[in-house]
Write a protein that holds these residues in place. Structure first.
Motif, PDB file in Angstrom:
ATOM      1  N   LEU A  31       1.339  -1.156   0.199  1.00 31.36           N
ATOM      2  CA  LEU A  31      -0.285   0.088  -0.250  1.00 31.36           C
ATOM      3  C   LEU A  31       0.691   1.140  -0.049  1.00 31.36           C
ATOM      4  N   MET A  32       1.256   1.193   1.150  1.00 34.17           N
ATOM      5  CA  MET A  32       2.905   2.358   0.915  1.00 34.17           C
ATOM      6  C   MET A  32       4.113   2.898  -0.058  1.00 34.17           C
ATOM      7  N   TYR A  33       3.953   1.408  -1.363  1.00 38.28           N
ATOM      8  CA  TYR A  33       4.582   1.377  -2.002  1.00 38.28           C
ATOM      9  C   TYR A  33       3.308   2.054  -3.684  1.00 38.28           C
ATOM     10  N   LEU A  34       2.105   1.431  -3.620  1.00 40.74           N
ATOM     11  CA  LEU A  34       1.630   2.018  -4.456  1.00 40.74           C
ATOM     12  C   LEU A  34       1.155   3.911  -4.395  1.00 40.74           C
ATOM     13  N   VAL A  35       1.136   3.987  -2.659  1.00 39.92           N
ATOM     14  CA  VAL A  35       0.508   5.356  -2.793  1.00 39.92           C
ATOM     15  C   VAL A  35       1.741   6.401  -2.254  1.00 39.92           C
ATOM     16  N   THR A  36       3.455   5.698  -3.013  1.00 34.09           N
ATOM     17  CA  THR A  36       4.062   6.762  -2.993  1.00 34.09           C
ATOM     18  C   THR A  36       4.191   6.117  -4.572  1.00 34.09           C
ATOM     19  N   LEU A  37       3.846   5.122  -5.356  1.00 36.79           N
ATOM     20  CA  LEU A  37       4.280   5.951  -6.917  1.00 36.79           C
ATOM     21  C   LEU A  37       3.518   6.237  -7.464  1.00 36.79           C
ATOM     22  N   ASN A  40       4.094   9.896  -7.060  1.00 35.19           N
ATOM     23  CA  ASN A  40       4.701  10.927  -7.646  1.00 35.19           C
ATOM     24  C   ASN A  40       5.006  10.587  -9.296  1.00 35.19           C
ATOM     25  N   PHE A  41       4.002   9.859  -9.711  1.00 36.95           N
ATOM     26  CA  PHE A  41       3.560  10.287 -10.951  1.00 36.95           C
ATOM     27  C   PHE A  41       2.345  11.048 -11.125  1.00 36.95           C
ATOM     28  N   LEU A  42       2.122  11.323 -10.222  1.00 32.43           N
ATOM     29  CA  LEU A  42       0.763  13.114 -10.412  1.00 32.43           C
ATOM     30  C   LEU A  42       1.504  13.937 -10.585  1.00 32.43           C
ATOM     31  N   ILE A  43       2.845  14.267  -9.904  1.00 34.86           N
ATOM     32  CA  ILE A  43       3.661  15.279 -10.052  1.00 34.86           C
ATOM     33  C   ILE A  43       4.585  15.367 -11.494  1.00 34.86           C
ATOM     34  N   LEU A  67      13.283   9.306  -9.927  1.00 36.04           N
ATOM     35  CA  LEU A  67      14.222   8.853  -8.761  1.00 36.04           C
ATOM     36  C   LEU A  67      12.946   8.807  -7.738  1.00 36.04           C
ATOM     37  N   ASP A  68      12.010   8.822  -6.505  1.00 37.16           N
ATOM     38  CA  ASP A  68      12.036   8.723  -6.174  1.00 37.16           C
ATOM     39  C   ASP A  68      11.038   7.670  -6.179  1.00 37.16           C
ATOM     40  N   ALA A  69      10.252   7.217  -7.253  1.00 39.72           N
ATOM     41  CA  ALA A  69       9.264   5.883  -7.654  1.00 39.72           C
ATOM     42  C   ALA A  69      10.499   4.543  -8.245  1.00 39.72           C
ATOM     43  N   CYS A  70      11.280   5.518  -8.797  1.00 38.81           N
ATOM     44  CA  CYS A  70      12.519   4.561  -9.052  1.00 38.81           C
ATOM     45  C   CYS A  70      13.002   3.707  -7.245  1.00 38.81           C
ATOM     46  N   PHE A 271      15.817   1.904   8.579  1.00 37.28           N
ATOM     47  CA  PHE A 271      15.835   2.370   7.029  1.00 37.28           C
ATOM     48  C   PHE A 271      14.230   2.208   6.384  1.00 37.28           C
ATOM     49  N   VAL A 272      13.407   1.650   7.390  1.00 32.82           N
ATOM     50  CA  VAL A 272      12.386   1.405   6.518  1.00 32.82           C
ATOM     51  C   VAL A 272      12.028   3.149   6.456  1.00 32.82           C
ATOM     52  N   PHE A 273      12.311   4.085   7.657  1.00 34.42           N
ATOM     53  CA  PHE A 273      11.789   5.372   7.715  1.00 34.42           C
ATOM     54  C   PHE A 273      12.449   6.442   6.619  1.00 34.42           C
ATOM     55  N   TYR A 274      13.847   5.867   5.925  1.00 38.84           N
ATOM     56  CA  TYR A 274      15.035   6.079   5.474  1.00 38.84           C
ATOM     57  C   TYR A 274      14.506   5.925   3.761  1.00 38.84           C
ATOM     58  N   SER A 275      14.555   4.389   3.026  1.00 35.26           N
ATOM     59  CA  SER A 275      13.664   4.373   2.220  1.00 35.26           C
ATOM     60  C   SER A 275      12.543   4.178   2.096  1.00 35.26           C
ATOM     61  N   VAL A 276      11.488   4.943   2.748  1.00 33.54           N
ATOM     62  CA  VAL A 276      10.421   5.196   2.195  1.00 33.54           C
ATOM     63  C   VAL A 276       9.393   6.731   2.163  1.00 33.54           C
ATOM     64  N   ILE A 277      10.219   7.426   3.299  1.00 30.24           N
ATOM     65  CA  ILE A 277       9.731   8.268   3.630  1.00 30.24           C
ATOM     66  C   ILE A 277      10.103   9.634   2.800  1.00 30.24           C
ATOM     67  N   PRO A 278      11.039   9.574   2.620  1.00 28.54           N
ATOM     68  CA  PRO A 278      11.772  10.433   1.435  1.00 28.54           C
ATOM     69  C   PRO A 278      10.642  10.376   0.350  1.00 28.54           C
ATOM     70  N   PRO A 279      10.911   9.867  -0.265  1.00 29.13           N
ATOM     71  CA  PRO A 279       9.557   9.030  -1.406  1.00 29.13           C
ATOM     72  C   PRO A 279       8.354   9.385  -1.866  1.00 29.13           C
ATOM     73  N   ARG A 280       8.173   8.951  -0.026  1.00 28.09           N
ATOM     74  CA  ARG A 280       6.353   9.250   0.274  1.00 28.09           C
ATOM     75  C   ARG A 280       6.300  10.814  -0.175  1.00 28.09           C
ATOM     76  N   PHE A 281       6.565  11.683   0.603  1.00 27.82           N
ATOM     77  CA  PHE A 281       6.706  12.312   1.435  1.00 27.82           C
ATOM     78  C   PHE A 281       7.105  14.271   0.714  1.00 27.82           C
ATOM     79  N   ASN A 282       7.787  13.269  -0.481  1.00 25.83           N
ATOM     80  CA  ASN A 282       8.844  14.489  -1.285  1.00 25.83           C
ATOM     81  C   ASN A 282       7.563  15.315  -2.142  1.00 25.83           C
ATOM     82  N   PRO A 283       6.752  14.630  -3.218  1.00 24.92           N
ATOM     83  CA  PRO A 283       6.005  14.905  -3.713  1.00 24.92           C
ATOM     84  C   PRO A 283       4.515  16.122  -2.803  1.00 24.92           C
ATOM     85  N   ILE A 284       4.722  15.596  -1.708  1.00 23.97           N
ATOM     86  CA  ILE A 284       3.342  16.205  -0.944  1.00 23.97           C
ATOM     87  C   ILE A 284       4.028  17.644  -0.617  1.00 23.97           C
TER      88      ILE A 284
END
Length: 305
Positions: A31-37, A40-43, A67-70, A271-284
């Protein structure tokens, strides 16, 4: 134990050995992965379709979202599949590829954030020269330089890391292959110092450049008369400051953390926060503080619905 020349696979550590909890983690990460994608793709879509957003700042923001999506695809997708299949094995080739891609995306994102800081600096401090300094050709060359630098940097780090003798174990205390966890499997101090010095050189250099650009930027903004111009200038800077702060704080703790510290669940969670938080919250962060992006998103939504 086999060394790095004969070891053909590694074992990744998950959050739990209970299959039901592994499925729960897989669903949560998916779910986190899909929301992040989606975010980012909306941006990417908005900054591509809206002609008002075809500027250097949004050009780099679009590249940052790609980059964040990849990046999140490299780290989270494999973890989700492993949890669903109740498998923790990753081949040496897969581990090498994962390390290479993770370092590549982190390095290129670091350079993009640095170029975005330079873009804001030129826009505020040298507005008359902005069309010349940040023309499309220069932006394209910056992007190409970032990619080539990322390829060289990730190739160097991957090569140095997998030359190490993994004499302790083949168990990686992490849910994906990363350099800090691999360094814990080796007693080779010299190679570890080479990686640390190169990280400090590139990361520290970019960080100093960003800080200097902000010092010049804020000194110029404070000269503006109080009102809308000053508020707009500060608003433009704050989004970038938030993203840079999240990126550098998580990066510094993870990669400058002493390798001798034992792996724990808290370490994996970090590491979860490091690998998920920046890509997820950058577009926000960028979209919530940017009226042009919010307006473009509303227009696209109105056309769709």
């Amino acid at each position: 134990m086999p060394n790095s020349t004969t070891m053909m696979e590694f074992l990744l550590t998950g959050f739990s050995d209970v299959w039901e909890l592994q499925v729960l983690h897989a669903v949560f990460f998916s779910l986190m992965y899909l929301v992040t994608l989606i975010r980012n793709f909306l941006i990417v879509i908005v900054t591509t379709l809206d002609k008002r957003l075809l500027t250097p700042m949004y050009f780099f923001l679009r590249n940052l979202s790609i980059l964040d999506a990849c990046y999140v695809s490299v780290t989270l997708s494999n973890s989700c599949v492993n949890n669903l299949l109740d498998s923790s094995v990753i081949s040496k080739v897969g581990c090498v590829a994962q390390v290479f891609l993770v370092v590549f995306f982190v390095q290129v994102e670091l350079l993009f954030l640095t170029f975005m800081a330079h873009d804001c600096y030129v826009a505020i401090c040298q507005p008359l020269h902005y069309p010349v300094i940040m023309n499309p050709h220069i932006c394209a060359h910056m992007t190409l330089a970032s990619i080539l630098s990322g390829l060289f940097y990730s190739g160097f780090h991957t090569g140095v890391t997998f030359r190490l003798p993994f004499c302790q174990s083949n168990i990686i205390h992490q849910f994906f292959c990363d350099i800090p966890s691999l360094l814990k499997l080796s007693f080779t101090f010299s190679n570890e110092m080479i990686i640390l010095v190169s990280d400090l050189w590139t990361g520290g250099g970019c960080f100093i450049f960003i800080i200097k650009s902000y010092i010049h930027r804020f000194s110029n903004v404070l000269k503006f008369p109080s009102g809308g111009d000053r508020a707009n200038a500060f608003s433009t800077c704050i989004s970038h400051i938030l993203v840079v702060s999240v990126f550098f704080s998580s990066l510094a703790y993870v990669f400058l953390r002493p390798s001798g510290i034992s792996a724990t669940i808290q370490y994996i969670v970090l590491f979860v926060f490091y690998s998920v938080i920046p890509p997820r919250f950058n577009p926000i962060i960028f979209s919530l503080r940017n009226e042009q992006i919010k307006c473009a998103i509303r227009k696209i939504m109105e056309k769709i619905f």
